[in-house]
Motif scaffolding. Structure first.
Motif: not given
Length: 243
Positions: A94, A97-99, A176-177, A179-181, A183-184
């Protein structure tokens, strides 16, 4: 900015012409929720040996292993189970994904051990059964800039909208989550332009199976034909990873 030459599309022609000097190195890759695991299972059922990078990563980060020790040196104690020392995989997944910086640190700590184990397994299979098709299953092949270490790259493709829908269903997460995943990873359309073989997994399972059948019966069988006419000395396997 990294500039990469598109992968050659002449794999089949080169091999058919007899340019076979060593065991062929094959990689299978894709995008999140593109269906790569499904294709890997189909290839296994046909007799291929699939070296799974995700499985190798799980073994690499077991408590006490070198990669685990590297992670202990860079991660907060909250990422480890206080009783067993095992990595809290859900929490780490988790957060990476953000960092992006954390993701890069984790990859740098784990990837060398993963590839070392997969390379050792590949060399073992080259000795044990040199006529067997052996495939490296590497989700982040292009992101790790390892495509140059392989003669044939097979990409399992699904369009990004399909990936998001599948990811939401599979993991029970919001769009949304998802899409972020996604984006990695690098855009799957970018990968599609560079792969030697593309398995389009936008359709139904039977469509994917037909494409895998065609791949197995044509291009991968030519690999077997090459190997039967190739002397397998240890020096012919000496192929390092890019720096």
């Amino acid at each position: 900015m990294r500039h990469v030459m598109p992968a050659s599309k002449s794999f089949g022609a080169d091999r058919a012409s007899g340019a076979c000097r060593r065991p062929v190195r094959i990689a299978l890759t894709g995008g999140i929720a593109s269906g790569k695991s499904t294709v890997a299972q189909m290839l296994q059922h046909k007799g291929a040996v699939v070296l799974d990078a995700d499985a190798a990563a799980r073994r690499a980060v077991a408590p006490g292993q070198p990669a685990w020790k590297r992670l202990r040196a860079i991660l907060d104690a909250a990422y480890f189970d206080p009783a067993t020392g095992e990595i809290q995989r859900r929490k780490l997944r988790k957060d990476i994904v953000r960092d992006p910086e954390l993701r890069a640190q984790v990859n740098a700590a784990v990837h060398p051990s993963v590839m070392e184990a997969m390379e050792a397994a590949w060399r073992e299979w080259c000795v044990r059964d040199p006529h067997r098709v052996v495939i490296f299953d590497i989700p982040l092949l292009y992101e790790a800039q390892m495509e140059g270490s392989f003669d044939c790259v097979i990409l399992v493709y699904a369009d990004p909208e399909t990936q998001v829908q599948r990811l939401c269903r599979r993991d029970g997460i919001a769009s949304e989550e998802a899409q972020k995943t996604l984006g990695m990873q690098w855009p799957i359309a970018w990968k599609k332009e560079r792969a030697h073989v593309v398995i389009d997994n936008d359709g139904d399972l039977e469509s994917t199976r037909r494409q895998v059948d065609a791949l197995w019966n044509d291009k991968l069988q030519r690999i077997l034909s090459c190997r039967k006419n190739t002397s397998t000395t240890s020096s012919s396997w000496d192929r390092g990873l890019p720096g």
